[in-house]
Write an enzyme that holds these catalytic residues in place. Structure first.
Site, PDB file in Angstrom:
ATOM      1  N   LYS A 190      35.583 -50.947  -7.890  1.00  0.00           N
ATOM      2  CA  LYS A 190      34.294 -51.377  -7.345  1.00  0.00           C
ATOM      3  C   LYS A 190      34.468 -52.006  -5.964  1.00  0.00           C
ATOM      4  CE  LYS A 190      32.406 -55.009  -7.035  1.00  0.00           C
ATOM      5  NZ  LYS A 190      31.996 -56.410  -7.155  1.00  0.00           N
TER       6      LYS A 190
ATOM      7  N   ASP B 279      28.623 -52.327 -10.206  1.00  0.00           N
ATOM      8  CA  ASP B 279      28.991 -53.656 -10.705  1.00  0.00           C
ATOM      9  C   ASP B 279      28.194 -53.919 -11.988  1.00  0.00           C
ATOM     10  OD1 ASP B 279      26.422 -54.190  -9.957  1.00  0.00           O
ATOM     11  OD2 ASP B 279      26.896 -55.924  -8.712  1.00  0.00           O
TER      12      ASP B 279
END
Ligand code: SF4
Length: 214
Positions: free
Chosen positions: A122, A140
């Site tokens: 991420k 996320d």
């Protein structure tokens, strides 16, 4: 049934109306600061990160200075954010690698980024899309929760499956924007504990079975 491309495009248009200023809320001035700020933001709010990074970057403005920093000093600066001890270690170590391997320059490649201490998929995706303009759709906790509640992805999808499904169903040119829109939806409306379903434009179609509708 999962939403098709047209339905998702319609949802994104509505989200854009709801959050016209959706964008990165971390404060940074270059890719090094972005990489550090995103690394620090794990399990902490962007607001909390934005409070400590001006102090950190004033004292350690480059990978060269941060690579030589004393761990205790960096930990003291970061003490108000979650997991500050390990994060302090990681950002010093990753600065050392940036200096030794990349002449102090943040590499624009996923594998190089993910090889840095404390940098996962991420974080690498955020740095690539935000810092380098390379199309990515970082997932996320907010993006994942919203995508599942809205039925954009399977409810049991892994984080990677969420990312790949969304990338498949959203035009590449919109990945960056979609990331911010879904993230803002999760951060400001479709909250983890108390989603504001009563006045949500999506309440009649939403897949979330615990919607508070009274
Ligand atoms: S209805 Fe509630 S759970 Fe569903 S998307 Fe809207 S805020 Fe989220």
């Amino acid at each position: 049934m999962l939403k098709d491309k047209e339905e998702i495009s319609d949802i994104l248009t509505k989200l854009e109306r709801l959050f016209p200023t959706a964008g990165c809320e971390l404060i940074y001035h270059n890719t090094f600061e972005l990489l550090i700020a995103v690394s620090l933001s794990a399990q902490t709010t962007d607001k909390a990160v934005n409070k400590v990074t001006p102090i950190l970057f004033a004292k350690y403005p480059t990978p060269f200075t941060l690579a030589k920093a004393n761990h205790e000093d960096v930990a003291n600066i970061l003490a108000s954010i979650g997991m500050y001890k390990i994060k302090s270690k990681n950002i010093i170590s990753l600065s050392k690698i940036l200096v030794a391997k990349y002449n102090g320059i943040v590499p624009p490649y996923q594998s190089d980024l993910e090889a840095l201490p404390g940098v996962g998929r991420k974080t690498a995706n955020v740095v690539l899309t935000e810092g380098f303009g390379i199309p990515r759709l970082p997932v996320d906790t907010h993006v994942e929760r919203v995508a599942k509640r809205m039925g954009l992805v399977k409810s049991d999808a892994t984080t990677l499956e969420v990312e790949l499904t969304l990338m498949n169903k959203i035009e590449e040119a919109s990945w960056h924007k979609a990331h911010h829109l879904l993230l803002f939806m999760g951060r400001y409306k479709c909250l983890a504990k108390n989603p504001q379903c009563l006045d949500c434009f999506y309440k009649d179609k939403c897949k979330y079975d615990k919607k508070p509708l009274k």
